[in-house]
Design a protein around this motif. Structure first.
Motif, PDB file in Angstrom:
ATOM      1  N   SER A 315      55.234  25.401  -3.306  1.00 35.59           N
ATOM      2  CA  SER A 315      54.947  24.664  -4.542  1.00 35.59           C
ATOM      3  C   SER A 315      55.323  25.468  -5.772  1.00 35.59           C
ATOM      4  O   SER A 315      55.838  24.926  -6.745  1.00 35.59           O
ATOM      5  N   LEU A 316      55.063  26.765  -5.738  1.00 37.19           N
ATOM      6  CA  LEU A 316      55.263  27.588  -6.922  1.00 37.19           C
ATOM      7  C   LEU A 316      56.687  28.110  -7.060  1.00 37.19           C
ATOM      8  O   LEU A 316      57.188  28.259  -8.178  1.00 37.19           O
ATOM      9  N   PHE A 317      57.346  28.375  -5.927  1.00 40.57           N
ATOM     10  CA  PHE A 317      58.627  29.089  -6.010  1.00 40.57           C
ATOM     11  C   PHE A 317      59.829  28.292  -5.491  1.00 40.57           C
ATOM     12  O   PHE A 317      60.946  28.796  -5.546  1.00 40.57           O
ATOM     13  N   SER A 318      59.625  27.086  -5.003  1.00 36.40           N
ATOM     14  CA  SER A 318      60.759  26.260  -4.615  1.00 36.40           C
ATOM     15  C   SER A 318      61.495  25.815  -5.877  1.00 36.40           C
ATOM     16  O   SER A 318      60.931  25.834  -6.979  1.00 36.40           O
ATOM     17  N   PRO A 319      62.780  25.438  -5.764  1.00 33.68           N
ATOM     18  CA  PRO A 319      63.508  24.954  -6.951  1.00 33.68           C
ATOM     19  C   PRO A 319      62.788  23.825  -7.676  1.00 33.68           C
ATOM     20  O   PRO A 319      62.724  23.811  -8.910  1.00 33.68           O
ATOM     21  N   LYS A 320      62.193  22.905  -6.913  1.00 27.68           N
ATOM     22  CA  LYS A 320      61.471  21.801  -7.551  1.00 27.68           C
ATOM     23  C   LYS A 320      60.206  22.317  -8.243  1.00 27.68           C
ATOM     24  O   LYS A 320      59.871  21.875  -9.348  1.00 27.68           O
ATOM     25  N   GLY A 321      59.505  23.256  -7.602  1.00 33.11           N
ATOM     26  CA  GLY A 321      58.301  23.817  -8.216  1.00 33.11           C
ATOM     27  C   GLY A 321      58.599  24.555  -9.506  1.00 33.11           C
ATOM     28  O   GLY A 321      57.881  24.425 -10.493  1.00 33.11           O
ATOM     29  N   ARG A 322      59.691  25.349  -9.497  1.00 41.47           N
ATOM     30  CA  ARG A 322      60.071  26.066 -10.713  1.00 41.47           C
ATOM     31  C   ARG A 322      60.507  25.090 -11.806  1.00 41.47           C
ATOM     32  O   ARG A 322      60.207  25.281 -12.993  1.00 41.47           O
ATOM     33  N   ALA A 323      61.224  24.022 -11.402  1.00 33.80           N
ATOM     34  CA  ALA A 323      61.665  23.026 -12.383  1.00 33.80           C
ATOM     35  C   ALA A 323      60.463  22.344 -13.026  1.00 33.80           C
ATOM     36  O   ALA A 323      60.422  22.144 -14.248  1.00 33.80           O
ATOM     37  N   LEU A 324      59.472  22.005 -12.212  1.00 30.06           N
ATOM     38  CA  LEU A 324      58.270  21.352 -12.743  1.00 30.06           C
ATOM     39  C   LEU A 324      57.529  22.285 -13.690  1.00 30.06           C
ATOM     40  O   LEU A 324      57.031  21.855 -14.730  1.00 30.06           O
ATOM     41  N   ARG A 325      57.476  23.575 -13.341  1.00 30.91           N
ATOM     42  CA  ARG A 325      56.786  24.544 -14.200  1.00 30.91           C
ATOM     43  C   ARG A 325      57.461  24.619 -15.572  1.00 30.91           C
ATOM     44  O   ARG A 325      56.795  24.611 -16.609  1.00 30.91           O
ATOM     45  N   VAL A 326      58.796  24.645 -15.586  1.00 30.92           N
ATOM     46  CA  VAL A 326      59.526  24.736 -16.847  1.00 30.92           C
ATOM     47  C   VAL A 326      59.346  23.463 -17.671  1.00 30.92           C
ATOM     48  O   VAL A 326      59.038  23.515 -18.872  1.00 30.92           O
ATOM     49  N   LEU A 327      59.512  22.307 -17.035  1.00 31.29           N
ATOM     50  CA  LEU A 327      59.414  21.034 -17.757  1.00 31.29           C
ATOM     51  C   LEU A 327      58.006  20.806 -18.283  1.00 31.29           C
ATOM     52  O   LEU A 327      57.811  20.411 -19.437  1.00 31.29           O
ATOM     53  N   ASN A 328      56.999  21.057 -17.433  1.00 27.96           N
ATOM     54  CA  ASN A 328      55.611  20.893 -17.870  1.00 27.96           C
ATOM     55  C   ASN A 328      55.266  21.883 -18.977  1.00 27.96           C
ATOM     56  O   ASN A 328      54.588  21.546 -19.950  1.00 27.96           O
ATOM     57  N   GLY A 329      55.730  23.130 -18.809  1.00 26.08           N
ATOM     58  CA  GLY A 329      55.438  24.148 -19.816  1.00 26.08           C
ATOM     59  C   GLY A 329      56.070  23.819 -21.157  1.00 26.08           C
ATOM     60  O   GLY A 329      55.435  23.934 -22.203  1.00 26.08           O
ATOM     61  N   LEU A 330      57.329  23.367 -21.119  1.00 31.09           N
ATOM     62  CA  LEU A 330      58.026  23.033 -22.359  1.00 31.09           C
ATOM     63  C   LEU A 330      57.378  21.831 -23.038  1.00 31.09           C
ATOM     64  O   LEU A 330      57.201  21.804 -24.260  1.00 31.09           O
ATOM     65  N   GLN A 331      56.987  20.837 -22.246  1.00 33.66           N
ATOM     66  CA  GLN A 331      56.322  19.668 -22.824  1.00 33.66           C
ATOM     67  C   GLN A 331      54.991  20.044 -23.454  1.00 33.66           C
ATOM     68  O   GLN A 331      54.672  19.622 -24.572  1.00 33.66           O
ATOM     69  N   THR A 332      54.216  20.879 -22.753  1.00 33.54           N
ATOM     70  CA  THR A 332      52.899  21.276 -23.255  1.00 33.54           C
ATOM     71  C   THR A 332      53.017  22.039 -24.574  1.00 33.54           C
ATOM     72  O   THR A 332      52.292  21.769 -25.537  1.00 33.54           O
ATOM     73  N   VAL A 333      53.951  22.990 -24.618  1.00 33.89           N
ATOM     74  CA  VAL A 333      54.134  23.789 -25.835  1.00 33.89           C
ATOM     75  C   VAL A 333      54.586  22.899 -26.993  1.00 33.89           C
ATOM     76  O   VAL A 333      54.095  23.026 -28.129  1.00 33.89           O
ATOM     77  N   ALA A 334      55.526  21.969 -26.720  1.00 34.81           N
ATOM     78  CA  ALA A 334      56.010  21.074 -27.773  1.00 34.81           C
ATOM     79  C   ALA A 334      54.887  20.189 -28.293  1.00 34.81           C
ATOM     80  O   ALA A 334      54.751  19.968 -29.507  1.00 34.81           O
ATOM     81  N   GLU A 335      54.053  19.672 -27.397  1.00 33.52           N
ATOM     82  CA  GLU A 335      52.924  18.832 -27.816  1.00 33.52           C
ATOM     83  C   GLU A 335      51.943  19.635 -28.661  1.00 33.52           C
ATOM     84  O   GLU A 335      51.400  19.141 -29.651  1.00 33.52           O
ATOM     85  N   GLN A 336      51.705  20.889 -28.248  1.00 39.64           N
ATOM     86  CA  GLN A 336      50.801  21.735 -29.026  1.00 39.64           C
ATOM     87  C   GLN A 336      51.359  21.985 -30.426  1.00 39.64           C
ATOM     88  O   GLN A 336      50.604  21.993 -31.407  1.00 39.64           O
ATOM     89  N   TYR A 337      52.671  22.160 -30.519  1.00 38.94           N
ATOM     90  CA  TYR A 337      53.262  22.461 -31.826  1.00 38.94           C
ATOM     91  C   TYR A 337      53.201  21.258 -32.760  1.00 38.94           C
ATOM     92  O   TYR A 337      52.814  21.382 -33.925  1.00 38.94           O
ATOM     93  N   VAL A 338      53.584  20.074 -32.260  1.00 39.30           N
ATOM     94  CA  VAL A 338      53.645  18.906 -33.161  1.00 39.30           C
ATOM     95  C   VAL A 338      52.258  18.455 -33.592  1.00 39.30           C
ATOM     96  O   VAL A 338      52.123  17.699 -34.558  1.00 39.30           O
ATOM     97  N   THR A 339      51.207  18.917 -32.898  1.00 40.62           N
ATOM     98  CA  THR A 339      49.843  18.531 -33.287  1.00 40.62           C
ATOM     99  C   THR A 339      49.102  19.670 -33.996  1.00 40.62           C
ATOM    100  O   THR A 339      47.898  19.564 -34.244  1.00 40.62           O
TER     101      THR A 339
END
Length: 443
Positions: A315-339
């Motif tokens: 879950s953590l280190f497969s290509p899909k797991g890493r992709a989800l971590r990046v996408l979720n992390g980027l979305q979370t940071v962007a949401e935090q910034y715009v609010t």
């Protein structure tokens, strides 16, 4: 394995004491546990569970200690998966963050009571009817199949709108608004049930369903009632703190349901093999036992731990797991910034901008396949990122904090997970928080 009445009384008193301690000292005053608090208490509860296993080892020997540890690890894994459903239910009812641990503790208490009742019922059935092992094994195989089906299907269902909740809404006057953490309030001159009680009813209803799968699983590893009870109890204790400790990690356990399906299927086969060995059904081998290989507790423990380790690592280190971590992390940071509020410090803005830049540098490593699979709406996702960048550039240019966005609603569905459309307490349909891949269904 002989367990004296004194040991039973002391064990039950200790578990009840731990629950009362939680109610009195942790959730009486509404607050959101800090990471350090959650980590310390999670470690304490896990430590108590492991120490109890040593007590079993000293008192009754290695065989029973192995059965206890196998049961505890399995039930703990199933309990963690239950947190996905609790997360969905609390998001759908918009439970204030500070009150979530009170709801969780109620769910844990209800689960312990429900499962204790089923443990003694199950133990009584096993002692009287050996064919119950066939039934338990079939239940686990069907549960494993439903977990796999849920992973392969895009079907959506509302975890927070079960039969118990619909019944409560129909016969009890309810209000759409919270009144602190009160269960009842006065609404339009009438006594009404608040969403706080309604969400507890929702979690209690799902706990009953979870118990129907959980108990056969633990009986597949040990038939000692005392070990079943203590393994279940210790797996539930500390679950509230664990929720806040691994809150961000839950989204990344994208293969947890696959791992649980394998474990439940394995235990189901183990139960059926045991049922064949103990067989007394006339239409199977003329009521005589069948010579089959029985799975040892050492092999069971190895399989359970091995599958969970592989599941977490994948879950953590497969290509899909890493992709989800990046996408979720980027979305979370962007949401935090715009609010961010206008008076947010330059250091806070720069910290979020640097974190976003770090995630952004990893974006080219995400394959088109995983982008398509994980992004529900690439348009909304990039609109959110552009808006966050624009606000930061405006701040760098003017030195004045831009007006914050209220709620970035469209982006809540930017990442594809198990987006279940649910209703909040007021009946408004909202998407739940994005998740990586667990169905949220377990024992």
């Amino acid at each position: 394995m002989e367990v004296s009445l004194t040991v039973w009384i002391v064990t039950i008193a200790a578990i009840v004491g731990l629950l009362l301690f939680d109610y009195v000292f942790h959730v009486r005053k509404a607050h959101e546990p800090q990471l350090r608090e959650a980590a310390i208490w999670s470690a304490i509860y896990v430590g108590l569970a492991l120490l109890f296993g040593l007590f079993v080892l000293v008192e009754w020997g290695g065989r029973y200690a192995g059965e206890y540890y196998a049961g505890y690890i399995t039930e703990k894994a199933l309990s963690v998966d239950n947190l996905f459903v609790f997360l969905i239910i609390m998001a759908s009812f918009k439970v204030p963050r500070a009150d979530q641990q009170k709801v969780l503790l109620f769910g844990i208490t209800f689960a312990l009571v429900a499962r204790t009742a089923l443990i003694f019922v199950g133990a009584g059935l096993i002692n009287q009817f050996a064919w119950v092992f066939y039934l338990f094994g079939l239940i686990l195989l069907l549960t494993a199949g439903s977990l796999i089906k849920g992973e392969l299907s895009d079907a959506k269902h509302d975890e927070a709108d079960n039969f118990v909740v619909r019944l409560a809404k129909r016969f009890i006057h309810t209000t759409d608004h919270y009144d602190g953490d009160k269960l009842f309030t006065v609404h339009n001159g009438k006594r009404a049930m608040t969403p706080m009680l309604l969400v507890m009813v929702a979690i209690g209803g799902t706990d009953v369903l979870f118990a129907l799968d959980s108990i056969p699983a633990i009986f597949g590893l040990t038939q000692q009632t005392y070990l079943v009870f203590t393994a279940v109890a210790f797996s539930l204790m500390g679950l509230r703190q664990l929720y806040f400790l691994i809150d961000g990690l839950l989204d990344r356990l994208i293969y947890l349901s696959w791992g649980l399906a394998i474990i439940l299927g394995f235990i189901g086969i183990k139960l059926i093999l045991h049922a064949l060995h103990e067989n007394n059904l006339g239409f199977i081998n003329n009521g005589e036992h069948v010579e089959v290989v029985e799975v040892s507790i050492a092999l069971s423990l190895t399989v359970i731990v091995g599958v969970l380790v592989i599941t977490v690592l994948a879950s953590l280190f497969s290509p899909k797991g890493r992709a989800l971590r990046v996408l979720n992390g980027l979305q979370t940071v962007a949401e935090q910034y715009v609010t961010l509020p206008q008076d947010a410090s330059p250091e806070e803005r720069q910290k979020l901008a640097d974190k976003a830049a770090k995630y952004q540098r990893q974006m080219p490593k995400i394959s088109d396949k995983h982008r398509e699979e994980l992004l529900e709406s690439e348009k909304h996702f990039h609109e959110l990122l552009d808006r966050a960048r624009g606000k930061h550039r405006e701040f760098e240019r003017t030195g004045v904090g831009p007006e914050p966005d209220v709620v970035p609603a469209p982006e809540a569905e930017a990442i594809r997970g198990e987006h279940v459309e649910t209703q909040d307490a007021a009946g408004t349909t909202t998407p739940d928080a994005p998740r990586g891949g667990s169905t949220g269904h377990s024992a």
